[in-house]
Write an enzyme that holds these catalytic residues in place. Structure first.
Site, PDB file in Angstrom:
ATOM      1  N   ASN A 104     -35.626 -36.670   6.423  1.00 11.67           N
ATOM      2  CA  ASN A 104     -35.852 -38.311   6.833  1.00 11.67           C
ATOM      3  C   ASN A 104     -36.030 -38.400   8.291  1.00 11.67           C
ATOM      4  O   ASN A 104     -36.297 -39.291   8.622  1.00 11.67           O
ATOM      5  CB  ASN A 104     -34.747 -39.305   6.245  1.00 11.67           C
ATOM      6  N   ASP A 196     -34.230 -47.781   5.589  1.00 15.32           N
ATOM      7  CA  ASP A 196     -35.127 -46.560   5.853  1.00 15.32           C
ATOM      8  C   ASP A 196     -34.695 -46.006   7.070  1.00 15.32           C
ATOM      9  O   ASP A 196     -34.707 -44.597   7.169  1.00 15.32           O
ATOM     10  CB  ASP A 196     -36.517 -47.328   6.052  1.00 15.32           C
ATOM     11  N   ASP A 233     -31.352 -34.120   1.056  1.00 16.39           N
ATOM     12  CA  ASP A 233     -30.253 -34.757   1.901  1.00 16.39           C
ATOM     13  C   ASP A 233     -30.831 -36.310   1.871  1.00 16.39           C
ATOM     14  O   ASP A 233     -32.075 -36.802   2.176  1.00 16.39           O
ATOM     15  CB  ASP A 233     -30.416 -34.201   3.306  1.00 16.39           C
ATOM     16  N   HIS A 237     -32.482 -43.154   2.181  1.00 14.67           N
ATOM     17  CA  HIS A 237     -33.256 -43.412   3.299  1.00 14.67           C
ATOM     18  C   HIS A 237     -34.600 -43.267   3.272  1.00 14.67           C
ATOM     19  O   HIS A 237     -35.372 -43.444   4.270  1.00 14.67           O
ATOM     20  CB  HIS A 237     -32.626 -42.859   4.457  1.00 14.67           C
ATOM     21  N   GLU A 263     -28.610 -36.149  -2.736  1.00 16.01           N
ATOM     22  CA  GLU A 263     -27.595 -36.889  -2.069  1.00 16.01           C
ATOM     23  C   GLU A 263     -27.814 -38.433  -1.994  1.00 16.01           C
ATOM     24  O   GLU A 263     -28.427 -38.787  -0.885  1.00 16.01           O
ATOM     25  CB  GLU A 263     -26.803 -36.310  -0.641  1.00 16.01           C
TER      26      GLU A 263
END
Length: 483
Positions: A104, A196, A233, A237, A263
Site C-alpha cells: 500500500n 486509502d 498486509d 487500505h 490482514e
C-alpha cells in the site's frame, strides 16, 4: 492421512536487527516441524528504509537483501541468499512458507518532486481543508543501487495519490495528490471517511502502470523465493478490486493452492464478510473479531461469559476462511494495535484455537520464543508445547461442545482410527475450579486419562458407559487424554 495444520508467525516487533534471522530459521526448521508446525509466515523480506526496519516501510520490493541500498546490502533479517536457503530448509522439512507483502505504500524515496496537492482532514479524508497548493514531496524512486535488475520500472508522484510531508515548509499532514483521474480509491475501508491513505507515499491503484507493476512483482517474488503463499498486509487500505485481481493473477501463475491470508483489521464480523464477498472467498482473513474476544476475556476474568467466546467471530461463520490467532506483532505491548491477551489466559486462548475443528491457527513467535525490546516478555514454550502436541496427535474426530456454564466450558474430540489413541477432552475455567461430566466414547471405557498440560496431577478413569467427570483449576485449562 489427514493431519491438522498449524502456522507459526516467525517474528515479533523487537527481533534483534543482526541480519541473522533467516539463518536462525534455517537451523530451527527441523525443530519447528517436530513440535507440530506446518507453515511459516515470514516478515516482509524486501529492502526497507533502513536495516533496522521491521519491513513495513518498504523501499525497493525487488531487493531481498542483494543490493547496497539504504546503507546496507542485507535487510534486518539477512541477505537474499540466506532467505532462499532458509526457505529451502523449510521445504526439506515439510514446512510451507508464506511471505508478508506490503503493497500500500513506499518509503525512503531517492529524490523529491514538486506537485499539486490539497490537504485533507486527517479524521475525514473526504473533507478538503485547503485550496490546491504545491509541495515538495519524497516520491521519486530510482533504485540506483539495483539499477534495472529484475525491473526497470521507476516510481514518481504520478504513481501515488497521497503523501504526508512537504519538504519546502517542513509541514506534515495528509496531502492528496492532484492530477487527471487521481483521487482516493472508492474501494477501500470507510473508516475516517476513506482509509486509502495510511502513511508514506501511497500507491494509486487506479493507475494502470501501478497495477501492472505490482502484479508483475508478485509473480517475480513467488518465482524467486518458491514460497507457497502471501500474507497481505493492511488490505483495508488497498483498492479491494486490485486485491481480487492480484489474487487471481497469482493463482493463475502459481496454482490454485497458492495461499493468501489478509490482514483486514476490523473486529466487525459483517465487514469481514463483505470483504470476503469482494474477493470471491479466495483468501483467508485473520480472525480479528476472535482476537478481540480473547483479549476482552483476559481483561474481564470471571465476568466474561465463556459460552459466548465464539459468537460473532469469523471462525464460527466462515471456518474455511479464518486464520485464528491469539496475538501478533501489532497487538503486542506498546505497538500500534496493542490488545495483548493477558498471561493468565494465554494458554486457554491457545487451546481455543489449536484444539478445535474449525480455523487455521497461527502461533505468534513472541508467545513461543519471547519478546525483546525495552520491556521483554518470556516465551511460553512450556505452556504451548503440550497444546501443539495435542493438535498434531490428539485433536481429531467429531467435536462435542459443553458450553453450558459461563465460567467453565469444555469440549470433546472423538478421535479417529488413523491417529492411534487420538481424542481428547478439554476444559477451560475463567473463574473457580470447575468440573464437567463429558462423554468420550464407550470404546474408551476403563482407560486412565491424564491432563497433558500438567496443570492437574489427578487421573480420570473412563466409566463403562464412556462418560467421565473431568476437572480444571481456576483460571486455567486442562487437556485430558489417554495416559
Amino acid at each position: 492421512m489427514v493431519e491438522n495444520k498449524t502456522m507459526l508467525q516467525f517474528f515479533e516487533w523487537h527481533l534483534p536487527a543482526d541480519g541473522k534471522h533467516w539463518s536462525r530459521l534455517k537451523e530451527l526448521a527441523p525443530e519447528l516441524k517436530r513440535i507440530g508446525i506446518d507453515s511459516i509466515w515470514l516478515p516482509p523480506p524486501t529492502k526497507a528504509i533502513s536495516p533496522d526496519d521491521v519491513g513495513y516501510a518498504p523501499y525497493d520490493l525487488y531487493d531481498l537483501g542483494e543490493f547496497d541500498q539504504k546503507t546496507s546490502v542485507r535487510t534486518k533479517y539477512g541477505t537474499k541468499d540466506e532467505l532462499i536457503e532458509a526457505i529451502q530448509a523449510c521445504h526439506e522439512n515439510g514446512l510451507k512458507v508464506y511471505l508478508d507483502v506490503v503493497m500500500n505504500h513506499k518509503a525512503g524515496a531517492d529524490e523529491t518532486e514538486t506537485f499539486q496537492v490539497v490537504q485533507v482532514d486527517e479524521m475525514d479524508r473526504t473533507k478538503v481543508i485547503s485550496d490546491p497548493f504545491e509541495i515538495e514531496g519524497w516520491t521519486k524512486f530510482n533504485f540506483a543501487g539495483r539499477g534495472d535488475a529484475y525491473s526497470s520500472f521507476k516510481w514518481n508522484y504520478h504513481h501515488f495519490n497521497g503523501t504526508d510531508y512537504d519538504v519546502k515548509t517542513e509541514k506534515t499532514g495528509v496531502f492528496q495528490i492532484l492530477g487527471e483521474h487521481k483521487s482516493w480509491s472508492d474501494h477501500v475501508d470507510d473508516e475516517f471517511g476513506n482509509y486509502d491513505y495510511l502513511m508514506f507515499a501511497n500507491y494509486d491503484y487506479d493507475h494502470p502502470e501501478v497495477r501492472e507493476e505490482m502484479i508483475r512483482w508478485g509473480k517475480w517474488l513467488a518465482d524467486t523465493t518458491n514460497c507457497h503463499g502471501y500474507r497481505l498486509d493492511a488490505i483495508k487500505h488497498i483498492n479491494h478490486k486490485f486485491i481480487n485481481d492480484f489474487v487471481h493473477a497469482m493463482m493463475d501463475h502459481r496454482g490454485e493452492d497458492f495461499f493468501f491470508v489478509g490482514e483486514f483489521w476490523k473486529p466487525d464480523l459483517q465487514k469481514c464478510r463483505e470483504y470476503l464477498d469482494i474477493v470471491d472467498y479466495n483468501i483467508a482473513l485473520f480472525d480479528v473479531p476472535l482476537h478481540y474476544k480473547l483479549h476482552n476475556a483476559s481483561k474481564a476474568g470471571s465476568d466474561f461469559d465463556l459460552t459466548t467466546i465464539f459468537d460473532d467471530t469469523l471462525v464460527q461463520s466462515h471456518r474455511r476462511n479464518a486464520v485464528t490467532f491469539v496475538d501478533n506483532h501489532d497487538s503486542q505491548p506498546h505497538e500500534a494495535l496493542e490488545s495483548w491477551v493477558e498471561d493468565w489466559f494465554k494458554q486457554s486462548a491457545y487451546a481455543l484455537i489449536l484444539l478445535r475443528g474449525a480455523g487455521y491457527p497461527c502461533v505468534f513467535y513472541g508467545d513461543y520464543f519471547g519478546i525483546g525490546g525495552p520491556e521483554p516478555c518470556e516465551g511460553k514454550k512450556a505452556a504451548l508445547d503440550p497444546l501443539l502436541y495435542a493438535r498434531k496427535h490428539l485433536a481429531y474426530g467429531e467435536q462435542t461442545d459443553y458450553f453450558d456454564h459461563p465460567n467453565t466450558i469444555g469440549w470433546v474430540r472423538g478421535g479417529v482410527p488413523e491417529h492411534e489413541n487420538s481424542g481428547c477432552a478439554v476444559l477451560i475455567s475463567n473463574g473457580d475450579e470447575g468440573e464437567k461430566r463429558m462423554f468420550v466414547g464407550e470404546e474408551s471405557a476403563g482407560q486412565t486419562w491424564k491432563d497433558i498440560t500438567g496443570n492437574r496431577q489427578d487421573e480420570v478413569v473412563i466409566e463403562e458407559d464412556g462418560w467421565a467427570t473431568f476437572r480444571v483449576n481456576g483460571g486455567s485449562v486442562s487437556v485430558w487424554a489417554v495416559g
